[in-house]
Scaffold this motif. Sequence first.
Motif, PDB file in Angstrom:
ATOM      1  N   SER A  51      22.156 -22.579 -42.626  1.00  0.00           N
ATOM      2  CA  SER A  51      20.934 -23.377 -43.240  1.00  0.00           C
ATOM      3  C   SER A  51      19.710 -22.475 -43.471  1.00  0.00           C
ATOM      4  O   SER A  51      18.685 -22.444 -43.079  1.00  0.00           O
ATOM      5  N   THR A  52      20.182 -21.482 -44.290  1.00  0.00           N
ATOM      6  CA  THR A  52      18.956 -20.359 -44.865  1.00  0.00           C
ATOM      7  C   THR A  52      18.697 -20.621 -46.218  1.00  0.00           C
ATOM      8  O   THR A  52      17.633 -19.911 -46.528  1.00  0.00           O
ATOM      9  N   LEU A  53      19.329 -21.405 -46.710  1.00  0.00           N
ATOM     10  CA  LEU A  53      19.046 -21.597 -48.425  1.00  0.00           C
ATOM     11  C   LEU A  53      17.743 -22.266 -48.633  1.00  0.00           C
ATOM     12  O   LEU A  53      17.253 -21.517 -49.833  1.00  0.00           O
ATOM     13  N   LEU A  54      17.092 -23.023 -48.052  1.00  0.00           N
ATOM     14  CA  LEU A  54      15.872 -23.359 -48.282  1.00  0.00           C
ATOM     15  C   LEU A  54      14.811 -22.379 -48.043  1.00  0.00           C
ATOM     16  O   LEU A  54      13.670 -22.381 -48.614  1.00  0.00           O
ATOM     17  N   ALA A  55      15.166 -21.740 -46.903  1.00  0.00           N
ATOM     18  CA  ALA A  55      14.066 -20.962 -46.265  1.00  0.00           C
ATOM     19  C   ALA A  55      13.762 -19.487 -47.081  1.00  0.00           C
ATOM     20  O   ALA A  55      12.805 -18.873 -47.246  1.00  0.00           O
ATOM     21  N   ASN A  56      14.863 -19.111 -47.687  1.00  0.00           N
ATOM     22  CA  ASN A  56      15.176 -17.828 -48.496  1.00  0.00           C
ATOM     23  C   ASN A  56      15.868 -17.996 -49.561  1.00  0.00           C
ATOM     24  O   ASN A  56      17.188 -18.335 -49.481  1.00  0.00           O
ATOM     25  N   PRO A  57      15.204 -17.879 -50.920  1.00  0.00           N
ATOM     26  CA  PRO A  57      15.861 -18.083 -52.227  1.00  0.00           C
ATOM     27  C   PRO A  57      16.566 -16.792 -52.557  1.00  0.00           C
ATOM     28  O   PRO A  57      17.207 -16.566 -53.736  1.00  0.00           O
ATOM     29  N   HIS A  58      16.483 -15.724 -51.705  1.00  0.00           N
ATOM     30  CA  HIS A  58      17.285 -14.380 -51.985  1.00  0.00           C
ATOM     31  C   HIS A  58      18.408 -14.324 -50.639  1.00  0.00           C
ATOM     32  O   HIS A  58      18.021 -14.226 -49.661  1.00  0.00           O
ATOM     33  N   GLN A  59      19.791 -14.526 -51.232  1.00  0.00           N
ATOM     34  CA  GLN A  59      21.002 -14.511 -50.183  1.00  0.00           C
ATOM     35  C   GLN A  59      22.010 -13.291 -50.598  1.00  0.00           C
ATOM     36  O   GLN A  59      21.813 -12.965 -51.937  1.00  0.00           O
ATOM     37  N   PRO A  60      22.620 -12.866 -49.775  1.00  0.00           N
ATOM     38  CA  PRO A  60      22.722 -13.564 -48.299  1.00  0.00           C
ATOM     39  C   PRO A  60      21.253 -13.086 -47.471  1.00  0.00           C
ATOM     40  O   PRO A  60      20.943 -12.162 -47.671  1.00  0.00           O
ATOM     41  N   ASP A  61      21.000 -14.085 -46.580  1.00  0.00           N
ATOM     42  CA  ASP A  61      20.033 -13.691 -45.433  1.00  0.00           C
ATOM     43  C   ASP A  61      20.907 -13.697 -44.362  1.00  0.00           C
ATOM     44  O   ASP A  61      21.618 -14.260 -43.718  1.00  0.00           O
ATOM     45  N   THR A  62      20.771 -12.131 -43.866  1.00  0.00           N
ATOM     46  CA  THR A  62      21.647 -11.649 -42.679  1.00  0.00           C
ATOM     47  C   THR A  62      21.021 -11.633 -41.382  1.00  0.00           C
ATOM     48  O   THR A  62      21.637 -11.064 -40.540  1.00  0.00           O
ATOM     49  N   SER A  63      19.813 -12.042 -41.341  1.00  0.00           N
ATOM     50  CA  SER A  63      19.207 -11.739 -39.933  1.00  0.00           C
ATOM     51  C   SER A  63      19.340 -13.179 -39.223  1.00  0.00           C
ATOM     52  O   SER A  63      18.865 -14.388 -39.519  1.00  0.00           O
ATOM     53  N   ALA A  64      20.041 -12.899 -38.114  1.00  0.00           N
ATOM     54  CA  ALA A  64      20.292 -14.009 -37.175  1.00  0.00           C
ATOM     55  C   ALA A  64      19.139 -14.844 -36.634  1.00  0.00           C
ATOM     56  O   ALA A  64      19.175 -16.110 -36.495  1.00  0.00           O
ATOM     57  N   ALA A  65      17.803 -14.156 -36.751  1.00  0.00           N
ATOM     58  CA  ALA A  65      16.673 -14.754 -36.340  1.00  0.00           C
ATOM     59  C   ALA A  65      16.405 -16.138 -37.167  1.00  0.00           C
ATOM     60  O   ALA A  65      15.577 -17.121 -36.704  1.00  0.00           O
ATOM     61  N   GLY A  66      16.793 -16.131 -38.432  1.00  0.00           N
ATOM     62  CA  GLY A  66      16.518 -17.131 -39.350  1.00  0.00           C
ATOM     63  C   GLY A  66      17.707 -18.365 -39.411  1.00  0.00           C
ATOM     64  O   GLY A  66      17.550 -19.087 -40.102  1.00  0.00           O
TER      65      GLY A  66
END
Length: 411
Positions: A342-357
């Motif tokens: 569930s990182t696609l809404l929070a970050n439009p630049h993928q992949p988001d690799t930070s576990a904090a998010g």
Amino acid sequence: MPSPRSLHARPSRRLALALLSPLAVVAALVARSPTVHAAPATATASVPATIPLTVKNDSRRTEPVYLYNLGTELSTGRQGWADAAGVFHPWPAGGSVPVPAPDAAIPGPAAGQSLTIRMPKFSGRVYFSYGQKLVFKVATGGLVQPAVQNPSDPNRNILFNWSEYTLNDSGLWINSTQVDMFSVPYAVGVKRPDGSVAGTGRLRAGGYRGFFDALRGQPGGWAGLIQTRGDGTVLRALAPGHGIEAGALPRDVMAGYIDRVWAKYAGETLTVTPFADRPSLTYYGRVSGDTMNFTDGSGTVVTSFRKPDSDSVFGCYKLLDAPNDQVRGPISRTLCAGYNRSTLLANPHQPDTSAAGFYQDSVTNHYSRKIHAQMADGKAYGFAFDDVGAHESLVHDGNPQQAYLTLDPLD
């Protein structure tokens, strides 16, 4: 570097062949496996034909343990099993009606004891079961494996699990996996030439019970993934894709998040840079109607995805199929990780690799979220592409001296 597709073949998740049938055919040992990263083509170490695998029984359970080493012989491509000495035995030909497979069970160590067997150059699985031998059959397509999302599977009431590995001329990759289910705990390890041991897969203290307690407390039907037998023994939690298949989890459990992603990228661009070592290779996604189109830097459409359903998200297959190529597959695995975490809404630049998010939305893969929360090192294979950003429970060495599998207590 590119993936060899997994221990076995890789998850398109799951060669659909299998998991709607009472048992899964391992022509797809393969199909539901996590990714194991390829080693360089030029191996610097000479890996012997077999290496020792020491299985230690720290489970504190009194039942007999049975081990199985099943997979594909890399030198020939034949499917079969290895005995305790690491000698390969091909499966006999099966028929249209599955027939019993030869008994490949190796008597395992008693509680508090260890047993060392040999691992050949295989891409396969080491199964272990408590109290009863597992039931395997052979069909025309290969070995028929347990598929306990089906209530008629003969292994449904057996306590068991498995580890997955590839041993080849470039070394050993071995992991713990929860892609199909979370069940009896274990850890894996590899001894390096300098004598140090790298390991993963161990739960935090109280993590086994903690996971099931957390899943029971998760609203939205997630407790339905838990399977028990008549004597009250908790056997496992099905992965959510299998839960949907079995009717244990609502089919639309991810729909709210998918709808919001679709709406967002109808008006914005989703930027995907699938290879960390190629930051200039970028694709751009926009939704048009029922389709998300991805273009390259020139504006040319390189691949398109229809709006996925929950099962496609959990399985990283069907409408999120990930072929072993250099365009669609890498984009799909990035989307799969973004949906499950569930990182696609929070970050439009993928992949988001930070576990904090990860897993911050109320609609997410709560099964995977709760597994990661209970792992001592935070790493797991909660879904097929959990290796995006290196969050997977995998160890590797190019010159392995020994492998380890430790059966941990159900605490």
